[in-house]
Scaffold this active site. Structure first.
Site, PDB file in Angstrom:
ATOM      1  N   GLY A 118       7.147  -2.209  -2.582  1.00 22.01           N
ATOM      2  CA  GLY A 118       6.655  -0.842  -2.656  1.00 22.01           C
ATOM      3  C   GLY A 118       7.416   0.001  -3.646  1.00 22.01           C
ATOM      4  O   GLY A 118       7.138   0.005  -4.850  1.00 22.01           O
ATOM      5  N   ARG A 119       8.454   0.701  -3.164  1.00 24.31           N
ATOM      6  CA  ARG A 119       9.137   1.705  -3.976  1.00 24.31           C
ATOM      7  C   ARG A 119       9.717   1.158  -5.274  1.00 24.31           C
ATOM      8  O   ARG A 119       9.821   1.886  -6.255  1.00 24.31           O
ATOM      9  CB  ARG A 119      10.230   2.383  -3.136  1.00 24.31           C
ATOM     10  CG  ARG A 119       9.680   3.251  -2.003  1.00 24.31           C
ATOM     11  CD  ARG A 119      10.773   3.603  -1.013  1.00 24.31           C
ATOM     12  NE  ARG A 119      11.308   2.398  -0.388  1.00 24.31           N
ATOM     13  CZ  ARG A 119      12.450   2.307   0.271  1.00 24.31           C
ATOM     14  NH1 ARG A 119      13.205   3.387   0.384  1.00 24.31           N
ATOM     15  NH2 ARG A 119      12.840   1.172   0.809  1.00 24.31           N
ATOM     16  N   CYS A 176       3.146   3.828   9.868  1.00 19.87           N
ATOM     17  CA  CYS A 176       3.411   5.193   9.425  1.00 19.87           C
ATOM     18  C   CYS A 176       4.390   5.922  10.368  1.00 19.87           C
ATOM     19  O   CYS A 176       4.139   6.020  11.565  1.00 19.87           O
ATOM     20  CB  CYS A 176       2.091   5.951   9.336  1.00 19.87           C
ATOM     21  SG  CYS A 176       2.312   7.608   8.716  1.00 19.87           S
ATOM     22  N   GLN A 220      -6.533  -1.207   2.582  1.00 21.05           N
ATOM     23  CA  GLN A 220      -5.769  -0.955   3.810  1.00 21.05           C
ATOM     24  C   GLN A 220      -6.433   0.139   4.632  1.00 21.05           C
ATOM     25  O   GLN A 220      -6.765   1.209   4.111  1.00 21.05           O
ATOM     26  CB  GLN A 220      -4.331  -0.535   3.543  1.00 21.05           C
ATOM     27  CG  GLN A 220      -3.578  -0.510   4.880  1.00 21.05           C
ATOM     28  CD  GLN A 220      -2.170   0.041   4.813  1.00 21.05           C
ATOM     29  OE1 GLN A 220      -1.964   1.165   4.379  1.00 21.05           O
ATOM     30  NE2 GLN A 220      -1.208  -0.734   5.289  1.00 21.05           N
ATOM     31  N   GLY A 234      10.642  -4.544   2.413  1.00 23.17           N
ATOM     32  CA  GLY A 234      11.742  -3.604   2.553  1.00 23.17           C
ATOM     33  C   GLY A 234      12.868  -3.891   1.589  1.00 23.17           C
ATOM     34  O   GLY A 234      13.493  -4.955   1.629  1.00 23.17           O
ATOM     35  N   PRO A 255       0.848  -1.193   0.000  1.00 27.31           N
ATOM     36  CA  PRO A 255       0.000   0.000   0.000  1.00 27.31           C
ATOM     37  C   PRO A 255       0.881   1.239   0.000  1.00 27.31           C
ATOM     38  O   PRO A 255       1.832   1.327   0.774  1.00 27.31           O
ATOM     39  CB  PRO A 255      -0.782  -0.117   1.312  1.00 27.31           C
ATOM     40  CG  PRO A 255       0.008  -1.058   2.165  1.00 27.31           C
ATOM     41  CD  PRO A 255       0.756  -1.962   1.236  1.00 27.31           C
ATOM     42  N   MET A 256       0.602   2.167  -0.895  1.00 29.35           N
ATOM     43  CA  MET A 256       1.357   3.432  -0.913  1.00 29.35           C
ATOM     44  C   MET A 256       0.369   4.570  -1.145  1.00 29.35           C
ATOM     45  O   MET A 256      -0.263   4.652  -2.212  1.00 29.35           O
ATOM     46  CB  MET A 256       2.444   3.422  -1.992  1.00 29.35           C
ATOM     47  CG  MET A 256       3.605   2.506  -1.647  1.00 29.35           C
ATOM     48  SD  MET A 256       4.974   2.621  -2.833  1.00 29.35           S
ATOM     49  CE  MET A 256       4.366   1.624  -4.178  1.00 29.35           C
ATOM     50  N   ALA A 257       0.246   5.409  -0.125  1.00 27.93           N
ATOM     51  CA  ALA A 257      -0.697   6.527  -0.194  1.00 27.93           C
ATOM     52  C   ALA A 257      -0.353   7.416  -1.370  1.00 27.93           C
ATOM     53  O   ALA A 257       0.811   7.726  -1.615  1.00 27.93           O
ATOM     54  CB  ALA A 257      -0.635   7.314   1.109  1.00 27.93           C
ATOM     55  N   LYS A 263       0.171  -4.667   8.981  1.00 25.38           N
ATOM     56  CA  LYS A 263       1.480  -4.284   8.441  1.00 25.38           C
ATOM     57  C   LYS A 263       2.126  -3.359   9.450  1.00 25.38           C
ATOM     58  O   LYS A 263       1.479  -2.432   9.951  1.00 25.38           O
ATOM     59  CB  LYS A 263       1.289  -3.594   7.089  1.00 25.38           C
ATOM     60  CG  LYS A 263       2.572  -3.134   6.412  1.00 25.38           C
ATOM     61  CD  LYS A 263       2.318  -2.857   4.937  1.00 25.38           C
ATOM     62  CE  LYS A 263       3.518  -2.250   4.244  1.00 25.38           C
ATOM     63  NZ  LYS A 263       3.766  -0.853   4.665  1.00 25.38           N
TER      64      LYS A 263
HETATM   65  C1  LIG Z   1       4.972   7.104  -1.248  1.00 25.53           C
HETATM   66  C2  LIG Z   1       4.784   6.042  -0.191  1.00 25.53           C
HETATM   67  C3  LIG Z   1       3.563   5.904   0.419  1.00 25.53           C
HETATM   68  C4  LIG Z   1       3.366   4.908   1.385  1.00 25.53           C
HETATM   69  N1  LIG Z   1       2.135   4.748   1.930  1.00 25.53           N
HETATM   70  C5  LIG Z   1       1.902   3.683   2.755  1.00 25.53           C
HETATM   71  C6  LIG Z   1       0.593   3.404   3.221  1.00 25.53           C
HETATM   72  O1  LIG Z   1      -0.374   4.095   2.900  1.00 25.53           O
HETATM   73  N2  LIG Z   1       0.435   2.339   4.058  1.00 25.53           N
HETATM   74  C7  LIG Z   1       1.492   1.553   4.438  1.00 25.53           C
HETATM   75  O2  LIG Z   1       1.293   0.600   5.188  1.00 25.53           O
HETATM   76  N3  LIG Z   1       2.731   1.807   4.006  1.00 25.53           N
HETATM   77  C8  LIG Z   1       2.948   2.822   3.157  1.00 25.53           C
HETATM   78  N4  LIG Z   1       4.196   3.036   2.665  1.00 25.53           N
HETATM   79  C9  LIG Z   1       5.272   2.104   3.027  1.00 25.53           C
HETATM   80  C10 LIG Z   1       5.340   0.955   2.000  1.00 25.53           C
HETATM   81  O3  LIG Z   1       4.153   0.209   1.983  1.00 25.53           O
HETATM   82  C11 LIG Z   1       6.514   0.017   2.327  1.00 25.53           C
HETATM   83  O4  LIG Z   1       6.310  -0.516   3.606  1.00 25.53           O
HETATM   84  C12 LIG Z   1       7.852   0.724   2.313  1.00 25.53           C
HETATM   85  O5  LIG Z   1       7.976   1.565   1.180  1.00 25.53           O
HETATM   86  C13 LIG Z   1       9.017  -0.278   2.342  1.00 25.53           C
HETATM   87  O6  LIG Z   1       8.938  -1.146   1.250  1.00 25.53           O
HETATM   88  P1  LIG Z   1       9.832  -0.933  -0.074  1.00 25.53           P
HETATM   89  O7  LIG Z   1      11.254  -0.947   0.376  1.00 25.53           O
HETATM   90  O8  LIG Z   1       9.466  -2.083  -0.962  1.00 25.53           O
HETATM   91  O9  LIG Z   1       9.453   0.384  -0.631  1.00 25.53           O
HETATM   92  C14 LIG Z   1       4.424   4.049   1.746  1.00 25.53           C
HETATM   93  C15 LIG Z   1       5.670   4.214   1.133  1.00 25.53           C
HETATM   94  C16 LIG Z   1       5.860   5.185   0.168  1.00 25.53           C
HETATM   95  C17 LIG Z   1       7.204   5.308  -0.489  1.00 25.53           C
END
Ligand SMILES: Cc1cc2nc3c(=O)[nH]c(=O)nc-3n(C[C@H](O)[C@H](O)[C@H](O)COP(=O)(O)O)c2cc1C
Length: 391
Positions: free
Chosen positions: A246-247, A120, A89, A223, A33-35, A160
């Site tokens: 995510g990213r 968060c 989420q 991560g 999930p990414m806002a 999460k």
């Molecule tokens: C732009 C952005 C928005 C995010 N929004 C959420 C969110 O709404 N809910 C959540 O649980 N995590 C959120 N995250 C965290 C990601 O879900 C994830 O846990 C984090 O980026 C680490 O994973 P990654 O290394 O694959 O990016 C967000 C991350 C980014 C970069």
């Protein structure tokens, strides 16, 4: 898209399926999930590349806004008709409101899976005891999970979280046990503390420790997965049951195709290496999907602007053109600019690896006395739900 051949898989093939309640996720790959990012259009793009395989979680929805039927929130919970399961989420700090939001989802058939966000790290939220500060208060965490699981009935509820507040206040093992006791279906762990924000590297060892601590339910590792190889490696090294990415998908929704392929036995899958022409076509589609979703071309293209730098990362586009791309407000304008690019460029090696937020932070802002007693019956004010920037 052009593929770089990779050596064949070793015999230690990781598991290839994951069960989230009644839903089989095969292969076990989940879009984080990414806002502001994982709205219906972005999920559609990722699903198109994955052939519909995997699980795609919505942007975070705050429970108070949902129960109050806030207009923007009601749009955010929209799923495309072909999304199955619909994965939403929620973020909430008050057990009663969380319970009501989950009940609403069940009564109105709004989703098939509910994920709860306890990760968060933003100061606006942790300052009030919300987000990644909340699991420190074990009783409050338990109450929220209990209300959610009870109201969800047959719908699976997952959570999460991060490792904890900082290295001296690690919470994930306690939170994991509480989640199991309260009937949570699976847990995703982002291997960082709130203090780390997005800095340093994710601690995959913590994912392995959580897997040992909660053998009853699936653990999803999260991560620093930047390639399909990273995903396979995380599963091997930690024993986790699935991965949350995510990213790595920012400006790179085709990563989902790589992820799915990497889990197909003997596929010898590599990684997609689109030319700039292919990337431009995906950019156009993304902007178009946003415009359709918002029923407003200008708003759609404006929302798309944030993705431009990710899509063009590493290509030789020039700073002037990047700026012009980032101020477009119509599809025709976007088309015209994309046509000006040198579209025959190959995928640049510099575009692999980290992208998106990468900065660290040292101090987590918390309410006064928050760390004094992890077992007190603290509550968290509703204003800890105000931030919607996610995780
Ligand atoms: C732009 C952005 C928005 C995010 N929004 C959420 C969110 O709404 N809910 C959540 O649980 N995590 C959120 N995250 C965290 C990601 O879900 C994830 O846990 C984090 O980026 C680490 O994973 P990654 O290394 O694959 O990016 C967000 C991350 C980014 C970069």
């Amino acid at each position: 898209m052009t593929q770089t051949p990779q050596p064949p898989q070793t015999p230690h093939q990781p598991r290839t399926r994951l069960r989230i309640g009644p839903h089989m996720v095969q292969p076990p790959v989940v879009l984080a999930p990414m806002a502001g990012i994982t709205n219906a259009p972005f999920r559609t793009l990722c699903r198109e590349f994955s052939g519909g395989k995997g699980l795609f979680v919505s942007e975070m929805i705050t429970t108070r806004a949902l129960v109050e039927r806030d207009a923007k929130t009601m749009r955010l919970i929209h799923f495309d008709g072909s999304e199955k399961p619909r994965s939403i989420q929620l973020y909430g700090v008050d057990p009663t409101t969380v319970g009501k939001a989950v009940q609403m989802i069940v009564d109105e058939d709004l989703a098939d899976h509910i994920d709860l966000n306890f990760g968060c790290p933003v100061p606006k939220v942790t300052r009030k005891g919300g987000g990644s500060a909340l699991p420190y208060k074990r009783h409050l965490l338990r109450s929220i999970l209990r209300e959610a699981v009870t109201a969800a009935g047959p719908l699976p509820v997952t959570m999460k979280m991060r490792k904890g507040i900082d290295d001296d206040h690690i919470t994930f093992l306690d939170a994991g046990r509480i989640a199991v006791e309260e009937g949570v279906t699976a847990i995703a762990l982002h291997g960082r503390t709130a203090a780390q924000h997005y800095g340093g590297t994710a601690d995959w060892e913590a994912i392995a420790r959580l897997k040992e601590a909660v053998p009853e339910i699936p653990v999803l590792g999260n991560g620093d997965i930047w390639s399909a190889d990273d995903a396979v490696r995380m599963m091997r090294e930690t024993g986790c049951d699935g991965v949350v990415v995510g990213r790595g998908c920012l400006g790179r929704p085709w990563l989902f195709g790589d992820l799915v392929a990497a889990f197909e036995p003997g596929s010898g899958a590599g990684s997609a290496r689109p030319t700039l022409r292919e990337v431009a076509a995906v950019m156009r589609r993304h902007a178009e999907l946003l415009a359709e979703w918002l029923a407003d071309e200008e708003r759609g293209v404006i929302d798309f602007r944030k993705h431009v730098a990710w899509y063009t990362k590493g290509f030789s586009v020039g700073s002037e053109m990047r700026k012009r791309l980032a101020i477009t407000s119509s599809l025709a304008e976007l088309d015209a600019l994309l046509a000006e690019l040198d579209l025959d460029q190959e995928w640049p090696p510099g575009a692999d690896g980290p992208r998106g937020r990468t900065s660290g932070r040292n101090r987590v802002v918390l309410p006064d006395g928050w760390l004094d007693d992890p077992y007190d019956c603290a509550g968290v004010g509703a204003d800890a739900e105000l931030d919607t920037s996610g995780g």
